[in-house]
Every structure is written in structure tokens, then in C-alpha cells.
Scaffold this motif. Sequence first.
Motif, PDB file in Angstrom:
ATOM      1  N   ASN A 148       0.823  -1.205   0.000  1.00  0.00           N
ATOM      2  CA  ASN A 148       0.000   0.000   0.000  1.00  0.00           C
ATOM      3  C   ASN A 148       0.860   1.259   0.000  1.00  0.00           C
ATOM      4  OD1 ASN A 148      -2.578  -1.223  -0.041  1.00  0.00           O
ATOM      5  ND2 ASN A 148      -2.458  -1.630   2.149  1.00  0.00           N
ATOM      6  N   LEU A 149       1.945   1.226   0.747  1.00  0.00           N
ATOM      7  CA  LEU A 149       2.858   2.369   0.767  1.00  0.00           C
ATOM      8  C   LEU A 149       3.504   2.560  -0.598  1.00  0.00           C
ATOM      9  CD1 LEU A 149       4.396   4.606   2.225  1.00  0.00           C
ATOM     10  CD2 LEU A 149       6.039   2.883   3.004  1.00  0.00           C
ATOM     11  N   PHE A 159      -3.323   0.928  10.120  1.00  0.00           N
ATOM     12  CA  PHE A 159      -2.883   2.295  10.389  1.00  0.00           C
ATOM     13  C   PHE A 159      -4.010   3.278  10.086  1.00  0.00           C
ATOM     14  CE2 PHE A 159       0.884  -0.158   9.360  1.00  0.00           C
ATOM     15  CZ  PHE A 159       1.753   0.192  10.389  1.00  0.00           C
ATOM     16  N   ARG A 160      -4.094   4.319  10.895  1.00  0.00           N
ATOM     17  CA  ARG A 160      -5.088   5.360  10.675  1.00  0.00           C
ATOM     18  C   ARG A 160      -4.641   6.372   9.632  1.00  0.00           C
ATOM     19  NH1 ARG A 160      -9.354   5.336  13.984  1.00  0.00           N
ATOM     20  NH2 ARG A 160      -9.231   4.155  15.942  1.00  0.00           N
ATOM     21  N   SER A 161      -3.324   6.439   9.394  1.00  0.00           N
ATOM     22  CA  SER A 161      -2.819   7.431   8.446  1.00  0.00           C
ATOM     23  C   SER A 161      -1.460   7.001   7.921  1.00  0.00           C
ATOM     24  CB  SER A 161      -2.696   8.802   9.111  1.00  0.00           C
ATOM     25  OG  SER A 161      -1.675   8.781  10.096  1.00  0.00           O
ATOM     26  N   LEU A 162      -1.059   7.629   6.825  1.00  0.00           N
ATOM     27  CA  LEU A 162       0.280   7.406   6.289  1.00  0.00           C
ATOM     28  C   LEU A 162       1.332   7.874   7.281  1.00  0.00           C
ATOM     29  CD1 LEU A 162       2.178   6.672   3.944  1.00  0.00           C
ATOM     30  CD2 LEU A 162       1.832   8.983   3.051  1.00  0.00           C
ATOM     31  N   ALA A 200      -7.198   5.921   0.936  1.00  0.00           N
ATOM     32  CA  ALA A 200      -8.196   5.373   0.015  1.00  0.00           C
ATOM     33  C   ALA A 200      -8.072   3.863  -0.137  1.00  0.00           C
ATOM     34  CB  ALA A 200      -8.054   6.041  -1.352  1.00  0.00           C
ATOM     35  N   ARG A 201      -6.930   3.318   0.188  1.00  0.00           N
ATOM     36  CA  ARG A 201      -6.728   1.875   0.066  1.00  0.00           C
ATOM     37  C   ARG A 201      -7.202   1.114   1.299  1.00  0.00           C
ATOM     38  NH1 ARG A 201      -3.586   0.632  -4.259  1.00  0.00           N
ATOM     39  NH2 ARG A 201      -2.923  -1.367  -3.396  1.00  0.00           N
ATOM     40  N   ARG A 241      -9.085   2.937   8.421  1.00  0.00           N
ATOM     41  CA  ARG A 241      -7.842   2.206   8.684  1.00  0.00           C
ATOM     42  C   ARG A 241      -7.361   1.512   7.403  1.00  0.00           C
ATOM     43  NH1 ARG A 241      -6.268   1.089  13.975  1.00  0.00           N
ATOM     44  NH2 ARG A 241      -7.683   1.876  15.594  1.00  0.00           N
ATOM     45  N   THR A 242      -6.071   1.598   7.177  1.00  0.00           N
ATOM     46  CA  THR A 242      -5.454   0.902   6.051  1.00  0.00           C
ATOM     47  C   THR A 242      -4.542  -0.186   6.587  1.00  0.00           C
ATOM     48  OG1 THR A 242      -5.497   2.923   4.712  1.00  0.00           O
ATOM     49  CG2 THR A 242      -4.017   1.162   3.991  1.00  0.00           C
TER      50      THR A 242
END
Length: 255
Positions: free
Chosen positions: A145-146, A194-197, A234-235, A240-241
Motif C-alpha cells: 500500500n505504501l 494504520f489510521r494514516s500514512l 483510500a486503500r 484504517r489501512t
Amino acid sequence: MASTPPRTPPRIFSRSRRTALRQRLRLLQQRPNAARYLIEDMIEDVHERLGFLRFEPRTVLIVGDYTGDLGRAMRAAGREVTEIDPADGFDEEQPYPFGEFELIVSLGTLDTVNDLPGALIHIRRALAQGGMMIASFLSLGSLQNLREAMLEADGERPAPRLHPMVDVRAGGELLQRTLFTDPVIDQRPLKVAFRSLDSLVADLRAQGASNVLNDAGPILGKEARKRASAAFTARGEDGRTVETFEILTLSGWRK
């Protein structure tokens, strides 16, 4: 006929940046609730493997365990333990200044050496006859995702931002090439939400898993960072991602 000179491995990773990253890791780990789930997973795996094999080494070398937890457990079991880390200038791409260990454990460092076959050879040579190596590090399939978020942030001119990684097949070939016997290669996923990048990046820095590429690429600008953050979010689902860390473990013996 003239002999062919040995080929110099490509300089993918910066040694100075790698050392600085490990030193920064130590500082970040002093913070309350610092992320350490990667090293904890690797340490748990070491205990499980040794228990399954009923292998009780007398002399142990541990590379890269910044928590000290594995060393403390080994000493409590009556073993003689030496601990080293790249943060102190230890160079895994050079012959070890000591040897005859019955077990060498390397945790989370071999994925950022320029000469991985050479590093494995140095480990094997530092083992006693009948000694075992266990090496774990992040591998291909991690942080997808990153990676996608960074590609969207960079647009048509993607920059090098994440490390190239070893896969399971290459891991097996490396063990055979470096003459370990009874090799075992496996990969396991560790999934973290994770809640955010920004929270992911903070965890990577705290665990010494951020960029040490020799060519690190340009710094993300403000707008590119916004695109990356939006793409990462968005992913995910429900705020949460889920990111996957693929942990590759190589083990083998010196007969």
C-alpha cells in the motif's frame, strides 16, 4: 589465461545512512509505546524454532536486536551471549572479528546490505562446526500500500523511495550459494492497521525500516505528500489501512 576479477556488488544502500538510521532507532525506542512489533515477531519466531529443534547452543551471537530481549532470555537459559549492531559500526559485509558461535541470529538488518551473499558467507564462517544461523528480515511483498501511494504521489516521474527486496526463491538460492546445509526458507505475513500514512512512517522510523537507499530520490513536496496520504487512506476501510510486512526467515547449518 587471465583470471576474472571478482565483481563488486552494486552500491544500492548507503552505509552512512544505514548507521545513522540504526542510531536514530535507539533514540526513538526510548519514547513511551515505541513500535517494536517487527522485532518482537522475529524474536518469538527464534524461540519457536529453537524449541521445535530442541537445539540448545552454548555460545550465541545476536545481531540487530535493539530491545535486548533475546539476549536476556538466552542468558537466563545459561548461554554465553554476544550482542552487536550496525549502530555501533559493525559491518556485516566484512569478516567477523570473532567466531566459533554455535548459533548466530540476525534480526532485521540483512535486507539493507549491498553484498548479501558475502554477508551470509561471513556468518557461516563465524559459526562453529555444527552451528546454526537464523536470519530474519523484511522481504518482497511488504508495504504494498505504501508503494502504491508513493507511485501516485510521484506521478509520471516515480523516484526511488522503497528498498528492493529478496523473495523466497532468491532466499533459497542464497543459502545454497553460500554453502549452508539443511536450509529452511519461509515467509510469513504480519498485518498491521494504520489510521494514516504518517502513523505508518513513524512506525517505520522507530523500527529502523525506513529509506537508506544510496540514491534516496527527492524529498516529497507538500502537494505530493498530500497525494500520498490520500492514496494510502483510500486503500483502506473504515478509517484504517492494513499494511502487510512479509518477514523472510533463512536458516541453515555449518557442517
